[in-house]
Design a protein around this motif. Structure first.
Motif, short mmCIF file in Angstrom:
data_model
loop_
_atom_site.label_atom_id
_atom_site.label_comp_id
_atom_site.label_asym_id
_atom_site.label_seq_id
_atom_site.Cartn_x
_atom_site.Cartn_y
_atom_site.Cartn_z
N VAL A 31 0.87 -1.17 0.00
CA VAL A 31 0.00 0.00 0.00
C VAL A 31 0.91 1.23 0.00
CG1 VAL A 31 -1.83 1.25 1.20
CG2 VAL A 31 -1.68 -1.25 1.39
N VAL A 32 0.81 2.04 -1.03
CA VAL A 32 1.63 3.24 -1.10
C VAL A 32 0.77 4.43 -0.71
CG1 VAL A 32 3.14 4.65 -2.53
CG2 VAL A 32 2.97 2.19 -2.96
N MET A 33 1.06 5.01 0.45
CA MET A 33 0.25 6.11 0.99
C MET A 33 0.88 7.45 0.66
SD MET A 33 -2.37 5.02 2.74
CE MET A 33 -2.72 6.63 3.39
N ASP A 34 0.10 8.34 0.09
CA ASP A 34 0.49 9.76 0.01
C ASP A 34 0.05 10.38 1.34
OD1 ASP A 34 0.54 12.50 -0.30
OD2 ASP A 34 -0.15 12.45 -2.38
N CYS A 35 1.01 10.59 2.22
CA CYS A 35 0.67 11.00 3.60
C CYS A 35 0.21 12.45 3.70
CB CYS A 35 1.86 10.76 4.52
SG CYS A 35 2.25 9.02 4.65
N THR A 36 0.21 13.15 2.59
CA THR A 36 -0.34 14.52 2.59
C THR A 36 -1.80 14.52 2.12
OG1 THR A 36 0.32 15.00 0.31
CG2 THR A 36 1.93 15.47 2.05
N LEU A 63 2.68 -4.56 3.34
CA LEU A 63 3.70 -3.53 3.54
C LEU A 63 3.08 -2.18 3.16
CD1 LEU A 63 6.57 -2.42 4.02
CD2 LEU A 63 7.11 -3.07 1.66
N VAL A 64 3.07 -1.26 4.12
CA VAL A 64 2.55 0.08 3.85
C VAL A 64 3.73 1.04 3.72
CG1 VAL A 64 1.13 1.99 4.70
CG2 VAL A 64 0.44 -0.38 5.15
N PHE A 65 3.89 1.65 2.57
CA PHE A 65 4.88 2.71 2.40
C PHE A 65 4.20 4.04 2.72
CE2 PHE A 65 7.27 -0.16 -0.58
CZ PHE A 65 8.46 -0.14 0.13
N ALA A 66 4.66 4.69 3.78
CA ALA A 66 4.13 6.01 4.16
C ALA A 66 4.99 7.06 3.47
CB ALA A 66 4.16 6.16 5.68
N ASN A 67 4.55 7.43 2.28
CA ASN A 67 5.38 8.28 1.41
C ASN A 67 5.18 9.77 1.71
OD1 ASN A 67 7.26 8.60 -0.71
ND2 ASN A 67 5.60 9.08 -2.14
N LYS A 68 6.10 10.57 1.21
CA LYS A 68 6.10 12.05 1.31
C LYS A 68 6.36 12.52 2.74
CE LYS A 68 3.32 12.77 -2.82
NZ LYS A 68 2.37 13.59 -3.54
N GLN A 69 7.19 11.76 3.47
CA GLN A 69 7.48 12.12 4.85
C GLN A 69 8.34 13.37 4.96
OE1 GLN A 69 6.37 10.74 7.91
NE2 GLN A 69 4.87 9.95 6.47
N ASP A 70 8.89 13.84 3.86
CA ASP A 70 9.68 15.08 3.88
C ASP A 70 8.79 16.32 3.85
OD1 ASP A 70 8.92 14.25 1.24
OD2 ASP A 70 10.26 15.77 0.42
N ILE A 71 7.50 16.15 3.60
CA ILE A 71 6.60 17.30 3.48
C ILE A 71 6.03 17.63 4.85
CG2 ILE A 71 4.48 18.16 2.41
CD1 ILE A 71 5.22 16.53 -0.07
N LYS A 72 6.02 18.92 5.15
CA LYS A 72 5.74 19.38 6.52
C LYS A 72 4.42 18.87 7.10
CE LYS A 72 5.66 23.67 9.16
NZ LYS A 72 5.30 25.07 9.03
N ASP A 73 3.34 18.90 6.35
CA ASP A 73 2.06 18.51 6.95
C ASP A 73 1.69 17.05 6.68
OD1 ASP A 73 1.46 18.64 4.30
OD2 ASP A 73 -0.51 19.56 4.61
N ALA A 74 2.69 16.26 6.31
CA ALA A 74 2.41 14.83 6.08
C ALA A 74 2.01 14.17 7.39
CB ALA A 74 3.65 14.15 5.50
N LEU A 77 3.85 8.34 10.88
CA LEU A 77 3.62 6.89 10.87
C LEU A 77 2.52 6.50 11.85
CD1 LEU A 77 6.93 4.85 10.73
CD2 LEU A 77 5.41 5.55 8.89
N ALA A 78 2.55 7.10 13.04
CA ALA A 78 1.53 6.76 14.06
C ALA A 78 0.14 7.16 13.56
CB ALA A 78 1.86 7.48 15.36
N GLU A 79 0.04 8.31 12.93
CA GLU A 79 -1.26 8.76 12.43
C GLU A 79 -1.77 7.86 11.30
OE1 GLU A 79 -1.14 13.56 13.26
OE2 GLU A 79 0.01 12.79 11.57
N ILE A 80 -0.86 7.44 10.42
CA ILE A 80 -1.27 6.55 9.32
C ILE A 80 -1.66 5.18 9.88
CG2 ILE A 80 -0.47 5.32 7.27
CD1 ILE A 80 -0.93 8.21 6.65
N THR A 81 -0.89 4.71 10.87
CA THR A 81 -1.21 3.42 11.49
C THR A 81 -2.62 3.46 12.08
OG1 THR A 81 1.11 3.04 11.99
CG2 THR A 81 -0.48 1.77 13.28
N CYS A 99 8.86 6.68 4.04
CA CYS A 99 9.74 6.85 2.88
C CYS A 99 9.50 8.18 2.19
CB CYS A 99 9.58 5.69 1.90
SG CYS A 99 8.00 5.62 1.09
N VAL A 100 10.47 8.51 1.35
CA VAL A 100 10.40 9.72 0.54
C VAL A 100 10.79 9.32 -0.88
CG1 VAL A 100 11.46 11.97 0.10
CG2 VAL A 100 11.03 11.24 2.45
N HIS A 101 9.97 9.74 -1.82
CA HIS A 101 10.33 9.48 -3.22
C HIS A 101 10.92 10.75 -3.82
CE1 HIS A 101 9.64 9.48 -7.59
NE2 HIS A 101 10.05 8.23 -7.46
#
Ligand code: GTP
Length: 110
Positions: A31-36, A63-74, A77-81, A99-101
């Motif tokens: 699962v690839v999550m756009d965390c924003t 496997l959940v990839f929590a992507n865009k972790q470099d973006i301020k309002d992303a 991990l705890a919130e996505i979980t 992760c960050v792409h």
């Protein structure tokens, strides 16, 4: 584990699910999550739990990839979980990875 088949959740992919040959024998779901993207989290959770309920998909890992972790309002991990109710999943092994792409590195674990 000898992984022969991986199923990636992407929005819109559910139209493929009735075609059994598409997911038959799946060993891992990614699962690839756009965390924003807060608006789509519920939809992705619904898709994931729909997969979990399906009788033919009992033996895959998640496997959940929590992507865009470099973006301020992303979301963190705890919130996505929490938002995906991952701790409610008792029937399948799961892991969430920040992760960050970027075009240079393609994907960096953070
Ligand atoms: N800063 C940052 N930008 C990213 C990351 N991953 C993807 N992007 C950028 O975000 C933009 C949109 O990419 P995605 O969100 O992957 O695109 P998409 O899912 O097809 O787009 P939508 O379905 O419209 O959300 C592109 O410019 C990507 O390069 C990341 O981890 N960090």
């Amino acid at each position: 584990m000898d992984i022969k088949s991986i199923f990636v959740i992407a929005l819109g992919l559910e139209s493929w699910w009735p075609r059994k040959t598409y997911y038959h024998g799946t060993h891992a779901v990614i699962v690839v999550m756009d965390c924003t993207d807060r608006a789509r989290i519920t939809l992705i959770k619904d898709q994931l739990f729909r997969l979990l309920r399906h009788e033919d998909r009992q033996h895959f890992v998640i496997l959940v990839f929590a992507n865009k972790q470099d973006i301020k309002d992303a979301k963190t991990l705890a919130e996505i979980t929490d938002a995906l109710s991952l701790r409610c999943i008792k029937t399948h092994d799961w892991h969430i990875q920040a992760c960050v792409h970027s075009p240079d590195t393609h994907c960096t674990m953070v």
